[in-house]
Each structure stands twice: as structure tokens, then as C-alpha cells.
Design an enzyme around this catalytic site. Structure first.
Site, PDB file in Angstrom:
ATOM      1  N   GLY A  37       0.836  -1.200   0.000  1.00 46.45           N
ATOM      2  CA  GLY A  37       0.000   0.000   0.000  1.00 46.45           C
ATOM      3  C   GLY A  37       0.871   1.249   0.000  1.00 46.45           C
ATOM      4  O   GLY A  37       1.920   1.291   0.652  1.00 46.45           O
ATOM      5  N   ALA A  49      -0.252   6.230   4.929  1.00 45.14           N
ATOM      6  CA  ALA A  49       0.481   5.403   5.884  1.00 45.14           C
ATOM      7  C   ALA A  49       1.592   4.622   5.179  1.00 45.14           C
ATOM      8  O   ALA A  49       2.748   4.655   5.598  1.00 45.14           O
ATOM      9  CB  ALA A  49      -0.481   4.457   6.599  1.00 45.14           C
ATOM     10  N   SER A  62     -17.673  17.824   0.862  1.00 41.99           N
ATOM     11  CA  SER A  62     -17.150  18.152   2.185  1.00 41.99           C
ATOM     12  C   SER A  62     -18.267  18.452   3.172  1.00 41.99           C
ATOM     13  O   SER A  62     -19.263  19.083   2.854  1.00 41.99           O
ATOM     14  CB  SER A  62     -16.207  19.338   2.104  1.00 41.99           C
ATOM     15  OG  SER A  62     -15.892  19.762   3.399  1.00 41.99           O
ATOM     16  N   ARG A 116     -21.674  13.255  12.239  1.00 39.76           N
ATOM     17  CA  ARG A 116     -21.979  12.537  11.002  1.00 39.76           C
ATOM     18  C   ARG A 116     -23.007  11.420  11.187  1.00 39.76           C
ATOM     19  O   ARG A 116     -23.930  11.288  10.396  1.00 39.76           O
ATOM     20  CB  ARG A 116     -20.697  11.910  10.456  1.00 39.76           C
ATOM     21  CG  ARG A 116     -19.732  12.923   9.924  1.00 39.76           C
ATOM     22  CD  ARG A 116     -18.441  12.267   9.503  1.00 39.76           C
ATOM     23  NE  ARG A 116     -17.553  13.272   8.913  1.00 39.76           N
ATOM     24  CZ  ARG A 116     -16.321  13.026   8.489  1.00 39.76           C
ATOM     25  NH1 ARG A 116     -15.826  11.811   8.588  1.00 39.76           N
ATOM     26  NH2 ARG A 116     -15.594  13.964   7.965  1.00 39.76           N
ATOM     27  N   HIS A 150     -18.184   5.567   4.080  1.00 44.30           N
ATOM     28  CA  HIS A 150     -17.098   6.479   3.811  1.00 44.30           C
ATOM     29  C   HIS A 150     -15.774   5.987   4.385  1.00 44.30           C
ATOM     30  O   HIS A 150     -14.738   6.039   3.740  1.00 44.30           O
ATOM     31  CB  HIS A 150     -17.510   7.822   4.430  1.00 44.30           C
ATOM     32  CG  HIS A 150     -16.440   8.821   4.526  1.00 44.30           C
ATOM     33  ND1 HIS A 150     -15.710   9.198   3.436  1.00 44.30           N
ATOM     34  CD2 HIS A 150     -15.963   9.539   5.567  1.00 44.30           C
ATOM     35  CE1 HIS A 150     -14.832  10.117   3.808  1.00 44.30           C
ATOM     36  NE2 HIS A 150     -14.954  10.323   5.093  1.00 44.30           N
TER      37      HIS A 150
END
Lengths: 658, 251, 225
Positions: free
Chosen positions: A52, A56, A296, A349, A420
Site C-alpha cells: 500500500g 500510511a 465536504s 456525522r 465512507h
């Protein structure tokens, strides 16, 4: 110095997070002061695989290569710069207190724990808050063009779940800029030969030798060739598993396969039920929808959310007979303002998402599918003027108009929640090591830090914290013991076996030659997930989901059709391998949601709510991280529990009403 | 409002890098104008799979215009006829009922075709690897506010940094030049004090790598800027020229 | 050598030779306009630029500039052709902001060069060349430029040919001048439109001055004076 956490109930194993002793604020310093290090001449002799290249993965690979390790970096796309971290818009949190508004490491730590509904590990989160400011310094030094004030200093904005302005941003493309920073650091090491980059490669298995991760099996996506790679340690930063829902805001290649392979090789999968649903996404338009686009959250600062008050009006709007703008003020139901007078449209959220679903399920939804609510800027335009609204949200409005072909300055926007981010992931200890020695997991792929819910602008922080400042230290504590281990041949039987398993699986998939396309089966899985393991969950629904997932699994393994060959570029085969693992993750999510008989953060069980319809936590019985241990194909996994001891914070019920 | 259209697709099919390719024509009916171009491609692929044919290979990932993975030269334009967007943001409402849509891969010597509409853009990575970075290691850096940077400078650097590395500039250029891509990175880092220190070296090595990889010479047609989904300005190319020439004259 | 090896170095050479040629054209056009105002003065200039060492050196330098500009143009075009790859697009369309001129500089250059040969035969061969070699190649005295100009442009076909040529040159210059500024890095976001405007103005002035002469003679003004 390590402290044991007791866990029992389903299996009497001990889950040891290996948290250093001492006061909270000194744990990380103590750890660093006493950990083992690898001297420079030995680093050259140690290989590390990093799977990956998101925030990170790229930052970890670059940092370890800078230290002198030999790094092999794998990415599924054609370039490391395309990893899905790039799509993050809002910003990155850091406890810099540049705004002099009372921010501190402790406050960031506290907000993150509270935002995560008290289901994260205190020591990890404190460390995250501690290293957060270093991330900003690092990125600035790399040339990340953060937004600045006229005086030339860094600008901040505020974000949900915090009372201070601690979010750094680069226009609406913060993720892109941070990723390009990490990508440039990685590229520098590739140019120097310290990192060998494998792009268009997909990891298909971990190779474990004598209980330690010693390499991976990966498929070259261009040639179709299966290849073996050795390393002294394997680090996986492969992102989240939101695509189990088929429709999500994740990229098309975002997948859970690396995580599922680790799980099957003995790494625990922790808290799979914790998935975050984002309230402001562009709604589904129809059958051919392939993914969802997020807008956003900042839109909720000035937009008002509503649905029609009367069902007849909603029906008329859906049929195209009535226009939203024509509906009179008294016929509109600003349901968030009605239900949450104090926070109104700015509730967290999860609360906003559930409320939208509740309205649509009750028949008040708009749009041609009935699965949308309005986000209206007419009041904001009246109050602030169109120019100011344009200055604040122009790029988002333009993006919306390109997708939906409606002018948001004239017609209210339509939004609907979508999957998400996934807080759950591979279980890791304080050192980010999984339950398999030598196998590390970072970024969204692991389960740490966010608990049951993630605050805005914290994902970027965690990814980069893991990659720049945590893993490069903690991995040395492991590698220090590996300096005597010579590079191993990839001809060893364990490698051979792992490759054979992968080959057998591919051959099996290709031999099915059934009638259904991979996408159609993935879509079936996604619908089950959305209906039963989505925003609102209950016992009966989750049990149905488990049954239905079983059926999809059976259907998949007996009726999937994959054209093309194995030893060639074959996109359908790639997708099939990923869907096979999404089915497993779907099963784990439903299982975990079923056992967690409480509501917390992104996990809402309808049976466990307050009379006002809010999430009701059960700290007595569920103050643990659920860790699922693989127990063989077709056999139920075993649940282990890592108890979460809150030594430093007093837990409270979240309240956004007053 | 949503409309249903029928389209004819002329798609470049090529089995592999060395195979010779050709156009195949497909008819696709009942396409919703609300669906994105890539969703239309998904539908076509589902149809091909249903007919037991091999689906069309094309690059795509985030599908929200930021990862830079999608390519495709559609009706004579990289990322299609609509401006300021990537292919994944292109919607079928940009096309008329009955229209023939020609879809080709990026064509540039430095971007060899991998399969069908998929090309290798590894050359861009190689250019960045040559010098598209600030040489700092993790840790040991000064405070983020230690050096003040003027807002206008930071904003201009940000404009350059919005490049998504999709390759539309080189694909649109009649000279197959990668100058806009290289300029965006050189310009971003030359503007910021952190990158200024090695700006001269960076300009030289990145241009040398770009030339080595077989990209063409810029003749200032401006096609790159016109087709760039992120509106990166060719004024950055002027800055690259300036940086490069002053570096060479100083040598 | 980076002026040959690097793409920006090569573009620098194109720009420098290009700017040099523009300066020459500017001088040439100013000189030409004199023939309308005063044929006698024009002839004095022709005399001055005859077989002298400075005129000769200037001519050599000019020729060298031309040759380098043309050779580099061919070299660059060949490389650019290669860089496009073996397969051409089946369909290409330009955005509005991309001018036809900018994409066809080589073609315009070839047209300009072709007419240049004619121009050299019409004037240089009969004037400076005749003076240098002592051969009598034209109908008039080598330094009687005004007579040659009048003779040539009293033929409408030459007027038209020269007007076509100058139009191509004008297009070539409109892109060439701003492009030279861009390639040498003398440009930024603010100056981009300004430089383009300056390029248009300069090239238009040069070409109008050139064009005025054939037009002047075509309209018969030269013979009535």
C-alpha cells in the site's frame, strides 16, 4: 513494562496490547527510550515489505528507507500517487495551538476519544495526539502548500467535534497534497535505490514461517504472473473495507483482500462493525451507479437540511410534478433543526446520516429514487450574498453541478449518506504489530485510534502518524531480534504452499464459468450490507444478513463468470478475488454488529437507543474491542475481547441536543 | 432532467503492448444521460461479459477526479469534450442521441499501451524519482511556522501542486511533451522556500530525465493547459524554463 | 552540450535565433518603408549595405541565424514526431485557446522559406550578389534598389505572391515572438496576455510596413510620383 489486558468469555485467550507502563503522557517517551534499535550496518541487511502506498504506506516506506532498511513497496495502481488517501478533502488535525484557542495534546486526545464514543485505546490515542504536530512540520518541510494567512503563517479551520481550530488544509485537496508529499519522499528513496517499487501488483497472501510473517505472494496485474517476495517483516497499509457495500465513497480498487489474507493467517480482525457513514454525498442516480461522491462536510455550516412536511409533496417531487424551490417555507421540515435545536444541522456525522435515512424510509425522501434529502443554501445566499457563498463553496457547487446538472445556487442540492470510512480493521498492539509476529498493520487498515467513530480530519493524521512517526520506531523493536536471520529463499515450502493456494483459488474461480458477472454479485452483497448492516441495525436484520451473505457466498462460488485467462491482465479476475473477500468481511461485519448489543459511534443498534432516539452505549458489558480470530473456512470465527480500561478519562454519554 | 440516449462507440482494442490494435464498434442503447462516462463503460463491459466476450480494459480508480488514474482520449480530447474535468467526471449528457463516440488510449511514445485503453505512465513516476521532491528525511525539521510564506506565493504553489499526474498534457500535445507536468512540480517547489534550496539541481535533473524518456520538445501551443483537468497554467512552464536556464548559465 | 542535448536548451537556441531574425525583420521593414518616402534615400541605404565588410559580415551572421533556426526547427520537429509515438489519433480536436498557428509553425516556416528563395533571387541576387561578384545580373545598377522594387511590384502577380508570403510570415511571427519569451522564461501569469499582445503588435507593425510597399506600387502610386 507491558501490561496485560484480561479478556475471556468466548475464548479464554489473553489479548495483550503491550501498552507501556507509566503516566499517559510519558508512555510514548518511555517506550522510545527503552525500545531496541537496529544499528546502521544491520539495517542494510534487513528487508521490509510495505503493501500500500497511501498516506500510511508511502510515509512508512520512505521513512524506513531513509533509516537504511531495504524496502519493497507494493501498490495496486499504476503509481503510488493514486492511492485513495488522495481523495480526502477537508484537512488534517494537529495540536499546534497556533490559533491560541486553548488547544493542547490532551485536548486533541480527549476529543478523539470522545468522538470515538469511548471505544478506542487511551495510550494509542494519546500518542497520536502527541505526534500530530510533527506531521505538520514534516509536511511543510516537504513542500506541501498548506493554506496560509496574509502574514505568511499557517491557517487553520474548525471541524466537527472540536471547540478549537486545529485543522490544517490545502484548499479542498488536503489529502492530495499530503499524499503527494509522502509520494515525493517515497520517490526520492526509489530514485536512490533504497525502495524497490512494485506498481500494478496486488498482494494475495502473507507467507508465515515458524509463526512469523516472512513475505507475501503478489500478482503482477499486467502479466498475471504470481510472484513471491521475502522480507524480515511485512507491513500492510491497504486501507479500509467500505467497498463491501459496493457503493461507497472509496475508490474502485479499494479492497479488503490484504486484510482478509492477514486474518486468515492468524491476525485478528477487530471491530469490523464500526463503519462510518458520511451524510453529505451525492445521491444514487440509478441502476448503473458505480460509486458515490462525497462532498465536504463543511457544507453543513451554511446549508439547511430539509424534506417536505407532507408525503404528497414528496411524491409529487419524486414524480417531477413539483419543484423543491416552489415548496413554501411552512411546508418544509427542517428535521435536524427540529430534533436537535442546539446543534441543528451540525450534529455529528452518524446522527445526521441516521436522521436522513429515517426521513426517507418514512416516505419523505426526494429525488427520482426517493433516497435523498435537500441541502438548501437559499437562506445562506440571502444572508451572505451569492458571492460569499461562492467563495466558500464554489468548488463543491461546481462539482455537484457537473454530476447532477442542477445549479445549487438556484435549486437546493440533494444529498444522501454513504459509507465512507471503516474504523474497524486488523487488530494491532501498541507497536502496530498484529497477532502474527513480524506482521504490522497501519493506517485505515488497522483498528486503532478512532474507536467506534472517527472525527473529521483525523484519518490523515492517523495515517501519517503511523507511517512517519510510530511504525518506523516500533518495527525496530521487532527487527532488532532479526539481525541474525539471513535472507530466506522464496523456494521454501511455505512460499511454495502459499503460492499454490493462491493458484488453486484462481483456478477454481476461473473454472466456475457460471452466469453472473462479478459486479452483479458484488452489487447483491452491497444491497444486503446497506439494508441490514448499514446505518440502523437490529438483531433480526443482522441474522437475515448473515443468512443472505451465506447465499451470496454460495452463489458466488458456484455461478460467477470470469472471462479471460489467469496469466494475462484480467480485470474481472482481480475484481472476483476482491469480491470473494468482501463477502468474508460482510459476514464479519454482520457478526460483530450482532454481538455488540449496544449502540456506539458508527454502530447503531435500533434496540439500544435513548427515548429520544440517540445511541445508547453499554459500558458495563461492551467496553472492549472485539477481536475475531479465523477458525477455518466454513467455520464460525472465534471472538476474543480486548478490554478497554479507561484510566485517565471519565466516560460520558454523548449529547448534541443542548 | 434525465434522458435516455443511444450511442455508437468506436473503441480502440489492443491485446497487449506488442499486439497491433484496431477499432471495434459497439452499439449501446438506453444510456441514461445522468450516468457518468465510466458507468456507461461499465454497462458496456457488463454487456460484453454477458455475451462471453472480453471486457474493455481501461484505467480508473477514485471516480471523483482526483487520483488521475482515468485516461481515455474521447472524441478528440483527453478526458472528453467537457472542460476542467477528468474522464470519470464526464457525464453522458455531454453527448447527443445517436452520436458516435470515438475512444482512444493516450498516444505518446513515452506512454506505451498496456492493453486496450490502458497506458503506462511510469515515465511520470521516473521523472519525480529523479528530483521531484525536497531532500528532507523524516524528523528533525523546523516548526511549520518557522518560515513565513506569503499567501500569494503559497497559493501559486498550490495551483501548481494541484496537478494530478494524469498525463492529459502529454496526450494532448502534438509534440508529446511533458513540460506542463514537469513544470508544475518544479514550479511548486521553486516557489516555496523549502524547495528553493535545491531548485536549480531539481530543474536540471527532472528535465534531463524527461528528455531521456522520449518526451517531445515544448513548442508553446498551449494545448496542455487547455486540456488540463486541473487548469494548471503554462506560466509554470515559463518558470521551469527560467529555473533551468539560470541553473545552466550558473554552471 | 546542453544546448543540443536538452529540450529547453534547444528551445533557447530557437528563441535566440528567432529574436535575432525578428530584429532583422524590424530593421529590414524600417529600411523598406524609406523607398516610399524617398527612393533616393533608399538607394543610399542600398549603397551603404553593398559590398562592404560590415554588410558582408552582417549578411553572413544573418545567414547563419537562418540556418541554425531552420536546422533546429527540423531537428525539433523530427524529435516531436517521434515523441508522439507510432500511432496517430483517429480523431483530434483543438480547444479554442489553441491557435492553428502554434501547431503549424513548421509548415509556416517552410512557406516562409520557400518565398525567401524567390525573394533572394528578386533582390539579393541582383543587388549585393551582383556587387560582390561584379556580374551584372539585373536590369539596373546593383545599388538602385528603388528601381528594382518598382520594377518587381509593378507586376501584380508578384505583389500578390509577396502579400501571401507576408501573411504567412505574420502568422509565424505572432506565435514566434511570444513563444520566444516563454521559452526563455521571460513570462509569468500576469505577463502572459501582455506578451501575447506585444507579440501581435510587433509582428503586425513589421508586416504592415513590409506590405505597404507592394500595395503602394500595386495601386500605382510609385509611377505617378
Amino acid at each position: 513494562m507491558a501490561k496485560n489486558e484480561e479478556s475471556t468469555v468466548v475464548e479464554a485467550s489473553k489479548i495483550d496490547a503491550r501498552i507501556p507502563a507509566g503516566p499517559l503522557a510519558e508512555k510514548w517517551s518511555n517506550y522510545k527510550a527503552h525500545q531496541k534499535l537496529v544499528n546502521p550496518s544491520n539495517k542494510r541487511r534487513l528487508d521490509v515489505i510495505v503493501v500500500g502506498t497511501g498516506l500510511a504506506g508511502a510515509s512508512a516506506a520512505a521513512s524506513m528507507a531513509e533509516m537504511g532498511f531495504n524496502v519493497k513497496s507494493f501498490c495496486i495502481q499504476d503509481s503510488p500517487r493514486r492511492a485513495h488517501s488522495i481523495a480526502a478533502q477537508g484537512g488534517i488535525n494537529a495540536a499546534k495551538n497556533y490559533q491560541n484557542d486553548g488547544d493542547s495534546v490532551y485536548r486533541l486526545f480527549y476529543d478523539t476519544i470522545k468522538g470515538g464514543d469511548y471505544r478506542a485505546r487511551e495510550a494509542n490515542v494519546y500518542r497520536l495526539a502527541e505526534v500530530s504536530s510533527g506531521i505538520i512540520d514534516q509536511c511543510v518541510a516537504q513542500g506541501v502548500p498548506f493554506a496560509r494567512e496574509y502574514g505568511g503563517l499557517l491557517d487553520n479551520r474548525s471541524f466537527g467535534g472540536a471547540q478549537v481550530s486545529r485543522t490544517f488544509y490545502a484548499k479542498g485537496q488536503t489529502g492530495q497534497q499530503l499524499l503527494l508529499g509522502a509520494y515525493s519522499a517515497l520517490s526520492r528513496q526509489v530514485g536512490k535505490g533504497a525502495v524497490k517499487l512494485y506498481s500494478r501488483y496486488e498482494m494475495l497472501d502473507v507467507v508465515v514461517i515458524d509463526g512469523r510473517a516472512r513475505g507475501i505472494i503478489a500478482r503482477n496485474l499486467v502479466s498475471g504472473k504470481i510472484e513471491r517476495f521475502f522480507a524480515h517483516a511485512v507491513v500492510v497499509g491497504s486501507g479500509g473495507y467500505g467497498n463491501a457495500f459496493f457503493l461507497s465513497t472509496n475508490a474502485m480498487t479499494s479492497n479488503a483482500s490484504a486484510a482478509i489474507q492477514m486474518y486468515k493467517k492468524g491476525a485478528y480482525f477487530a471491530n469490523p462493525a464500526y463503519a462510518q457513514i458520511h451524510p453529505t454525498c451525492v445521491p444514487v442516480h440509478g441502476e448503473s451507479q458505480s460509486k458515490l461522491t462525497l462532498m465536504s462536510e463543511s457544507l453543513r455550516n451554511d446549508g439547511r437540511i430539509w424534506t417536505p412536511k407532507r408525503k404528497e409533496d414528496a411524491e409529487a417531487i419524486r414524480a417531477g410534478k413539483l419543484k423543491a424551490a416552489d415548496l413554501k417555507e411552512e411546508d418544509r421540515d427542517y428535521y435536524l433543526e427540529r430534533r436537535y435545536p442546539a446543534f441543528g444541522n451540525l450534529v455529528p456525522r452518524d446522527v445526521a446520516s441516521r436522521a436522513a435515512k429515517e426521513r426517507c424510509d418514512a416516505g419523505f425522501g426526494v429525488g427520482n429514487t426517493g433516497l435523498a434529502v435537500y441541502l438548501d443554501f437559499s437562506a445562506a445566499i440571502e444572508r451572505l450574498g451569492e458571492d460569499l457563498v461562492r467563495a466558500r463553496y464554489g468548488n463543491l457547487f461546481q462539482m455537484y453541478e457537473k454530476i447532477v446538472d442542477e445549479n445549487p445556487y438556484k435549486t437546493p442540492m440533494m444529498i444522501y449518506p454513504a459509507i465512507h470510512y471503516t474504523m474497524g480493521g486488523i487488530w494491532v498492539d501498541y507497536e502496530l504489530q498484529t497477532s502474527v509476529k513480524g506482521l504490522f498493520c497501519i493506517g485505515e487498515a488497522n483498528f486503532s485510534d478512532h474507536g467506534a467513530n472517527r472525527l473529521g480530519a483525523s484519518a490523515l493524521m492517523q495515517g501519517l502518524a503511523d507511517g512517519y512517526f510510530v511504525l518506523p520506531y516500533t518495527i525496530q523493536n521487532y527487527l532488532a531480534d532479526q539481525i541474525q536471520v539471513p535472507r530466506m529463499s522464496t523456494e521454501l515450502p511455505e512460499f511454495e504452499q502459499a503460492e499454490k493456494d493462491v493458484n488453486d483459488k484462481i483456478k477454481k474461480l476461473l473454472s466456475i464459468q457460471g452466469k453472473k458477472s462479478v459486479d452483479s454479485l458484488h452489487r447483491e452483497l452491497g444491497l444486503i450490507m446497506w439494508d441490514f448492516v448499514g446505518m440502523g441495525r437490529n438483531k433480526a436484520g443482522l441474522e437475515i444478513a448473515l443468512e443472505k451473505i451465506k447465499e451470496v457466498r454460495k452463489e458466488f462460488w458456484s455461478n460467477v463468470y470470469i472471462p479471460g485467462k489467469q496469466d494475462d491482465m484480467n480485470n474481472e479476475l482481480e475484481k472476483a478475488l476482491r469480491v470473494a473477500d468482501f463477502i468474508e468481511i460482510g459476514d464479519l461485519m454482520a457478526r460483530d454488529a450482532l454481538q455488540r448489543e449496544e449502540s456506539c459511534g458508527g454502530h447503531f443498534r435500533e434496540e439500544y437507543q435513548t427515548p429520544e432516539g440517540e445511541a445508547l452505549r453499554n459500558d458495563e458489558e461492551f467496553s472492549f474491542a472485539s477481536c475475531w480470530k479465523f477458525n477455518g473456512d466454513g467455520v464460525d470465527p472465534i471472538l476474543l475481547k480486548e478490554a478497554l480500561d479507561y484510566e485517565f478519562i471519565h466516560r460520558q454519554q454523548r449529547n448534541y441536543k443542548a | 432532467m434525465e434522458k435516455i440516449i443511444n450511442v455508437t462507440l468506436k473503441v480502440w482494442r489492443q491485446a497487449g503492448p506488442k499486439a497491433s490494435g484496431k477499432f471495434e464498434t459497439y452499439k449501446l442503447d438506453n444510456v441514461s444521460t445522468d450516468s457518468s462516462f465510466l458507468e456507461m463503460m461499465d454497462v458496456l463491459n457488463e454487456k460484453l461479459i454477458g455475451e462471453r466476450k472480453e471486457p474493455i480494459a481501461f484505467d480508473h480508480d477514485c471516480r471523483e477526479g482526483i487520483c488521475g488514474m482515468c485516461s481515455m482520449f474521447i472524441n478528440g480530447h483527453p478526458h472528453g469534450p467537457d472542460g476542467e474535468i477528468t474522464t470519470c467526471q464526464l457525464h453522458m449528457r455531454a453527448f447527443k442521441d445517436g452520436e458516435t463516440i470515438t475512444i482512444e488510449p493516450w498516444r505518446s511514445a513515452a506512454f506505451p499501451v498496456i492493453k486496450d485503453l490502458m497506458v503506462s505512465r511510469g515515465a511520470f513516476d521516473e521523472i519525480i524519482q529523479a528530483g521531484g521532491f525536497v531532500s528532507v528525511n523524516t524528523g528533525g525539521v523546523p516548526d511549520g511556522n518557522a518560515i513565513a510564506i506569503g499567501k500569494d506565493i503559497a497559493d501559486e504553489a498550490m495551483d501548481a501542486a494541484t496537478c494530478i499526474g494524469c498525463g492529459a498534457c502529454a496526450a494532448a500535445c502534438k509534440n508529446g511533451s511533458a513540460m506542463l507536468f514537469v513544470a508544475a512540480k518544479v514550479s511548486q517547489l521553486a516557489l516555496l522556500p523549502q524547495g528553493k534550496v535545491e531548485a536549480a539541481h531539481r530543474a536540471k535533473v527532472m528535465v534531463a530525465k524527461m528528455d531521456e524518456l522520449g518526451f517531445g520538445n515544448c513548442t508553446n501551443t498551449g494545448a496542455c493547459e487547455a486540456e488540463c483537468p486541473k487548469n494548471v497554467s503554462i506560466s509554470h512552464i515559463a518558470r521551469l524554463n527560467r529555473e533551468f536556464l539560470s541553473a545552466k548559465f550558473r554552471d | 552540450m546542453w544546448l543540443i542535448d536538452s529540450s529547453i536548451g534547444r528551445k533557447l537556441i530557437m528563441s535566440i535565433t528567432g529574436v535575432f531574425l525578428v530584429l532583422f525583420l524590424l530593421f529590414h521593414s524600417c529600411m523598406n518603408i524609406v523607398v516610399i518616402i524617398s527612393p533616393a534615400s533608399y538607394n543610399a541605404i542600398c549603397e551603404f549595405l553593398g559590398a562592404n565588410w560590415y554588410a558582408l559580415a552582417g549578411t553572413m551572421l544573418l545567414g547563419a541565424g537562418f540556418i541554425v533556426h531552420i536546422l533546429y526547427a527540423l531537428f525539433l520537429s523530427y524529435q516531436n514526431y517521434r515523441a508522439r509515438g507510432g500511432q496517430a489519433y483517429a480523431v483530434t480536436k483543438n480547444q479554442e485557446s489553441v491557435t492553428w498557428t502554434s501547431q503549424n509553425m513548421l509548415i509556416l516556416g517552410v512557406i516562409v522559406f520557400g518565398f525567401l528563395a524567390l525573394h533572394m533571387y528578386n533582390f539579393w541576387y541582383k543587388m549585393q550578389f551582383a556587387e560582390l561578384t561584379g556580374l551584372h545580373t539585373g536590369d539596373f545598377h546593383p545599388a538602385d534598389g528603388a528601381a528594382y522594387v518598382k520594377q518587381l511590384f509593378s507586376q501584380p502577380v508578384y505583389c500578390v505572391l509577396y502579400l501571401v508570403w507576408l501573411s504567412a510570415l505574420w502568422l509565424h511571427l505572432t506565435h514566434g515572438i511570444w513563444s520566444a519569451m516563454q521559452s526563455t522564461g521571460l513570462n509569468n501569469k500576469v505577463w502572459l496576455p501582455r506578451i501575447k499582445a506585444i507579440a501581435n503588435v510587433v509582428s503586425t507593425i513589421i508586416i504592415l510596413m513590409f506590405m505597404s510597399i507592394p500595395v503602394y506600387y500595386l495601386l500605382g502610386c510609385g509611377s505617378c510620383c
